[in-house]
Write an enzyme that holds these catalytic residues in place. Structure first.
Site, PDB file in Angstrom:
ATOM      1  N   HIS A  72       0.482  -1.229  -0.403  1.00 57.67           N
ATOM      2  CA  HIS A  72      -0.635  -0.209   0.344  1.00 57.67           C
ATOM      3  C   HIS A  72       1.055   1.054  -0.008  1.00 57.67           C
ATOM      4  O   HIS A  72       1.485   1.517   1.304  1.00 57.67           O
ATOM      5  CB  HIS A  72      -0.767  -0.077   1.337  1.00 57.67           C
ATOM      6  N   TYR A 201     -10.107   6.453   6.845  1.00 58.15           N
ATOM      7  CA  TYR A 201      -9.286   6.597   7.999  1.00 58.15           C
ATOM      8  C   TYR A 201     -10.567   7.653   8.093  1.00 58.15           C
ATOM      9  O   TYR A 201     -10.715   8.066   8.276  1.00 58.15           O
ATOM     10  CB  TYR A 201      -8.444   7.103   8.890  1.00 58.15           C
ATOM     11  N   PRO A 293      -5.105   0.907  18.905  1.00 59.62           N
ATOM     12  CA  PRO A 293      -4.552   0.621  16.951  1.00 59.62           C
ATOM     13  C   PRO A 293      -4.679   1.901  16.196  1.00 59.62           C
ATOM     14  O   PRO A 293      -4.160   1.239  15.718  1.00 59.62           O
ATOM     15  CB  PRO A 293      -6.122  -0.299  17.258  1.00 59.62           C
ATOM     16  N   LYS A 297       0.518   0.334  14.572  1.00 59.67           N
ATOM     17  CA  LYS A 297       2.099   0.260  15.997  1.00 59.67           C
ATOM     18  C   LYS A 297       2.005  -1.350  16.538  1.00 59.67           C
ATOM     19  O   LYS A 297       3.312  -1.402  16.844  1.00 59.67           O
ATOM     20  CB  LYS A 297       2.562   1.547  16.066  1.00 59.67           C
ATOM     21  N   TYR A 385       4.390   6.328   9.754  1.00 59.70           N
ATOM     22  CA  TYR A 385       3.479   5.520   9.617  1.00 59.70           C
ATOM     23  C   TYR A 385       3.656   3.950   8.873  1.00 59.70           C
ATOM     24  O   TYR A 385       3.829   3.469   9.604  1.00 59.70           O
ATOM     25  CB  TYR A 385       1.644   6.210   8.489  1.00 59.70           C
TER      26      TYR A 385
HETATM   27  C1  PHB Z   1      -6.445  -3.139  10.968  1.00 61.58           C
HETATM   28  O1  PHB Z   1      -6.733  -3.765   9.454  1.00 61.58           O
HETATM   29  O2  PHB Z   1      -7.208  -4.264  11.947  1.00 61.58           O
HETATM   30  C2  PHB Z   1      -5.861  -1.804  10.992  1.00 61.58           C
HETATM   31  C3  PHB Z   1      -5.199  -1.644  10.060  1.00 61.58           C
HETATM   32  C4  PHB Z   1      -5.065  -0.203  10.608  1.00 61.58           C
HETATM   33  C5  PHB Z   1      -5.178   0.586  11.691  1.00 61.58           C
HETATM   34  C6  PHB Z   1      -5.690  -0.490  12.862  1.00 61.58           C
HETATM   35  C7  PHB Z   1      -6.207  -2.080  12.773  1.00 61.58           C
HETATM   36  O3  PHB Z   1      -4.200   1.618  11.912  1.00 61.58           O
END
Ligand code: PHB
Ligand code: APR
Length: 390
Positions: A72, A201, A293, A297, A385
């Site tokens: 990605h 997000y 989450p 990280k 990130y």
């Molecule tokens: C997930 O795919 O579970 C996931 C992805 C990105 C995040 C948190 C969880 O920032």
């Protein structure tokens, strides 16, 4: 039993370290409280930094990850009626992340340990480290009702947040830093085509939402919920309806829904324990620190611990130098705190905080406006990130 490094905990941290050390001729035994199926039933995040992916390759566990994982180059942030994209590759000097579930990482590590004849003891009960301040530490446990003992040179506590290792450090030695957030994430895994090829997000007045994925036929979605909610209170229909309300209209219109394969609520917490070493005990991963989450990280922070600890052990066993072992706690913590800062910041940026004043709401809005008006701010987000260097 006798070994060089006794590793408590067979999650990704313990297994990865065991595999890396084995390949350098260093003997390990992994003691895991649960069964293999139980460990593989846990659904966790799914975004790997390139540093973590590199460690998996070094551990000879990268083949399926490289075949099935998705590279990605960016992700979206939906906020205040707009959807903006963070171009990770442009702003990180050409880097990217790999979308590959932690469950799959763990499965690959178990298979690799099996292939090399690595010793992983499952259903190890009452695991307890002893004599950590001596040169001859040992670990006791019970297996099938029989008491067992492993004599070793080092003990690694990779037994997660609720493990026994951190608790073996005296209270007057251990310092703890913690922040608990006033909400959790309700997550749903479903066998549906992901709504977006890249993660979304969403900062929404009803609360945060996230569209993530495991593959092109497996989606992972989350919505922010109050800590008092229970996963069982949420029907699939209620979850999909709430997710749609928090997504941009065009995204919501394209959302494919289906039965949930897994549905659970995770509380959000920031936590660090210092130091990460006590005599012959070294903590790694969730046993020493937890991040919320947002930004994924958790596993990646465990990865940086394993990187430092692995190199320090190789330094000790092949060159007879303890300098890196002595520097482990300080080096690992320096990077951990940066991941803590980033996870806290991304959580603060994207969630609805029930007790925030209007002033704080406007600052959050401004943080987002600033982010997308400043190359420097996007560069900083992207750098963190994709993962800071080890
Ligand atoms: C997930 O795919 O579970 C996931 C992805 C990105 C995040 C948190 C969880 O920032
Ligand atoms: N004895 C033996 N094993 C134990 C004990 C114990 N007393 N307590 C816990 N364990 C085991 C757990 O069953 C688990 O399998 O230790 C393992 C720890 O694994 P994780 O919790 O996955 O922690 P870690 O390997 O450090 O991985 C970090 O996992 O929790 C996520 O967000 C985190 O993604 C990050 C990653």
């Amino acid at each position: 039993m006798k070994t060089q490094v006794c590793i408590i905990g067979g999650g990704p941290s313990g297994l990865l370290l065991s595999q890396l050390l084995h390949l350098k001729g260093i003997a390990t035994i992994v003691l895991e409280r649960q069964s293999r199926n139980y460990v593989l039933g846990r659904i966790r995040a799914g975004v790997l930094e390139s540093g973590f992916a590199g460690l998996m390759r070094e551990a000879q566990c990268g083949e399926r990850m490289d075949r099935e994982g998705e590279v990605h180059h960016g992700f979206y942030i939906a906020h205040h009626g707009r959807t903006d994209r963070i171009d990770l590759t442009k702003y990180s000097g050409g880097q990217s992340v790999l979308v590959y579930g932690q469950t799959e990482v763990t499965r690959d590590l178990y298979e690799a340990r099996e292939r090399l004849g690595g010793q992983v003891v499952h259903n190890a009960a009452d695991v307890k480290p002893h004599d950590l301040m001596s040169d001859t530490p040992f670990v006791t446990y019970t297996h099938n009702g029989q008491p067992q003992r492993v004599d070793c040179e080092y003990v690694v506590g990779a037994d997660g947040f609720h493990g026994v290792s951190r608790q073996s450090i005296p209270k007057d030695v251990l310092r703890e830093y913690e922040r608990v957030y006033p909400f959790g994430w309700l997550g749903v895994l479903s066998r549906t085509k992901p709504v977006s090829p890249e993660l979304i997000y969403a900062n929404h007045e009803r609360g945060f939402a996230l569209c993530s994925l495991r593959s092109q036929v497996m989606s992972r979605y989350y919505v922010q919920v109050p800590l008092t909610d229970k996963a069982d209170d949420w029907s699939d229909a209620a979850f999909w309806a709430e997710l749609k309300r928090r997504l941009p209209g065009d995204v919501a219109a394209n959302l494919m829904i289906g039965p949930s394969i897994e549905k659970s609520i995770a509380p959000l917490r920031s936590y660090v324990a210092e130091p990460m070493r006590y005599g012959r005990l070294f903590l790694a991963g969730d046993s020493a620190h937890i991040v919320p989450p947002t930004g994924a990280k958790g596993l990646n922070s465990a990865g940086s611990d394993i990187y430092y600890l692995y190199h320090a052990m190789v330094e000790h066993y092949s060159r007879g130098s303890d300098a890196e072992l002595d520097a482990y706690s300080q080096k690992a913590l320096a990077r951990i705190w940066k991941a803590q800062r980033f996870s806290w910041w991304m959580t603060s940026l994207l969630h609805k905080f029930p007790d925030n004043s209007e002033f704080q709401v406007r600052l959050q809005q401004t943080d987002l406006n600033y982010l997308f008006s400043s190359d420097a701010a996007q560069r900083s987000l992207a750098e963190n990130y994709v993962g800071l260097p080890y």
